[in-house]
Design a protein around this motif. Structure first.
Motif, PDB file in Angstrom:
ATOM      1  N   ASP A 190      59.187  59.072  18.793  1.00 11.50           N
ATOM      2  CA  ASP A 190      59.363  57.728  19.329  1.00 11.50           C
ATOM      3  C   ASP A 190      58.006  57.114  19.648  1.00 11.50           C
ATOM      4  N   ILE A 191      58.011  55.794  19.852  1.00  5.94           N
ATOM      5  CA  ILE A 191      56.776  55.056  20.086  1.00  5.94           C
ATOM      6  C   ILE A 191      56.440  55.109  21.574  1.00  5.94           C
ATOM      7  N   ILE A 209      57.017  45.646  14.384  1.00  8.83           N
ATOM      8  CA  ILE A 209      56.511  46.987  14.666  1.00  8.83           C
ATOM      9  C   ILE A 209      57.571  48.040  14.316  1.00  8.83           C
ATOM     10  N   LEU A 210      58.817  47.795  14.727  1.00 17.91           N
ATOM     11  CA  LEU A 210      59.889  48.744  14.411  1.00 17.91           C
ATOM     12  C   LEU A 210      60.083  48.876  12.905  1.00 17.91           C
ATOM     13  N   GLY A 233      67.054  53.212  19.038  1.00 15.15           N
ATOM     14  CA  GLY A 233      66.055  52.370  19.684  1.00 15.15           C
ATOM     15  C   GLY A 233      64.758  52.441  18.918  1.00 15.15           C
ATOM     16  N   ASP A 234      63.696  52.959  19.585  1.00 11.20           N
ATOM     17  CA  ASP A 234      62.400  53.108  18.930  1.00 11.20           C
ATOM     18  C   ASP A 234      62.161  54.541  18.488  1.00 11.20           C
ATOM     19  N   ALA A 263      50.023  57.619   9.744  1.00 13.53           N
ATOM     20  CA  ALA A 263      50.423  56.314   9.205  1.00 13.53           C
ATOM     21  C   ALA A 263      50.527  55.251  10.292  1.00 13.53           C
ATOM     22  N   VAL A 264      51.099  55.597  11.440  1.00 10.73           N
ATOM     23  CA  VAL A 264      51.316  54.577  12.474  1.00 10.73           C
ATOM     24  C   VAL A 264      50.019  54.209  13.191  1.00 10.73           C
TER      25      VAL A 264
END
Length: 356
Positions: A190-191, A209-210, A233-234, A263-264
């Motif tokens: 999760d973020i 972003i998601l 959710g995230d 990647a993120v």
């Protein structure tokens, strides 16, 4: 019969030999009927009076005589009797011979041919209309089939976005999807700080972003042969080792986690780099499809619960793995042992930090 020119006699002879009826009129220089003969009754000529003008008794003769050029032929003349005759006028000795040759059969045959031609024209027109209708129907059918094909492909694509391909095939065959898998690896990611950051950015940025995060998760799933099960959710849930079993499921998910974290980091969220918390655990699970209208392919079992707890305990940018996953990875990956940690609903658990 009065003296007829040889040619007239030949016509009469041929006509009799062919079983036709023939009649003739002799018209004098004053255009009066001088004589009549043959089968005048057949043609309705019995009432014609000798010595009287022919034009007064036969309307079609008015203006026809005197004829400057003889012999002269008039085809298909309708007579008072209702019959049709071909009229032939020949010059004689100071007179004109008018010969009646029956053309009723020819007229009837011509009418039949015309009727046939008319019917054929109608049939051809009907055929043309039917062909146009058939072409129109075929075109509509083709467009309908193309539409159905597009809808089928769209439905197929949506189904494959929800389910693994082999599960989708089983579901289309109306098979119940409930499977036990003895060895898989499950990942949760999760973020970090997602909820807090959404307060400072709008809906468009949040969704962007998601979208970036989940697209990266999808892309890497295809690269490493994993299955993205769902998003919460995230948070994203990914598994390796199903629906087809593989011995390197832990390695595949470890590579996946490292690449996802990398990647993120290329993206920023609310002015800060995007960071993840990732947790992985390996073990047995139950997998199946639930629901009817909004069905979902999901996983259950202690392995899933523990992977979720491990992810929750991870630090920002950290990939934590269970002892079970670490044993499956072996020396290929750099891992740091962490202190045993108390996890809610599980107790004290030994975990490792996956570095590279």
């Amino acid at each position: 019969m009065h003296r007829l020119p040889r040619e007239v006699g030949s016509w009469i002879y041929d006509f009799f030999c062919n079983e036709h009826s023939v009649a003739y009129l002799k018209i004098d220089a004053q255009l009066c009927i001088a004589a009549k003969g043959g089968n005048v009754k057949h043609y309705g000529l019995s009432s014609l009076r000798i010595g009287k003008p022919v034009a007064d008794q036969l309307e079609f003769m008015e203006g026809l005589l005197p004829c400057p050029e003889l012999p002269y032929h008039m085809a298909m003349v309708e007579l008072p009797s209702g019959r049709v005759a071909d009229l032939h006028l020949f010059a004689g000795n100071a007179c004109v011979w008018l010969l009646f040759l029956d053309a009723t059969a020819e007229r009837d045959n011509k009418q039949r041919l015309q009727q046939k031609a008319y019917e054929m024209t109608l049939l051809q027109e009907r055929e043309r209309q039917l062909n146009e209708k058939l072409q129109s129907t075929n075109e509509a059918l083709r467009k309908s089939q193309e539409g159905l094909s597009r809808e089928y492909q769209r439905a197929e694509s949506l189904l494959l976005n929800i389910l693994p391909a082999s599960i989708a095939e089983r579901l289309k065959a109306h098979k119940k999807i409930a499977d036990n898998h003895a060895e898989v690896s499950v990942l949760f990611a999760d973020i970090v700080g997602f909820t807090e950051r959404t307060r400072s950015v709008g809906a468009v940025t949040t969704l962007a972003i998601l979208n970036y995060f989940f697209k990266a998760a999808d892309r890497l799933s295809e690269r490493y042969g994993c299955e993205k099960i769902k998003t919460i959710g995230d948070c994203v849930m990914v598994v390796a080792g199903l629906p087809t079993a593989r011995s390197d499921h832990a390695e595949a998910l470890a590579y996946y986690a490292l690449e996802l974290r990398k990647a993120v980091k290329r993206e920023r969220f609310a002015g800060e780099p995007l960071r993840l918390r990732i947790g992985i655990h390996s073990g047995p699970i139950v997998a199946g499809v639930i629901g009817k209208r909004r069905f979902a392919y999901d996983l259950w079992g202690e392995t899933v619960n523990l992977a979720s707890r491990i992810q929750t305990s991870a630090e920002p940018d950290e990939i934590r793995i269970s002892d079970a996953t670490h044993q499956l990875l072996g020396p290929k990956f750099a891992c740091d042992l962490l202190e045993e940690t108390e996890l809610r609903g599980t107790g004290r658990v030994r975990m490792w930090r996956l570095s590279a």
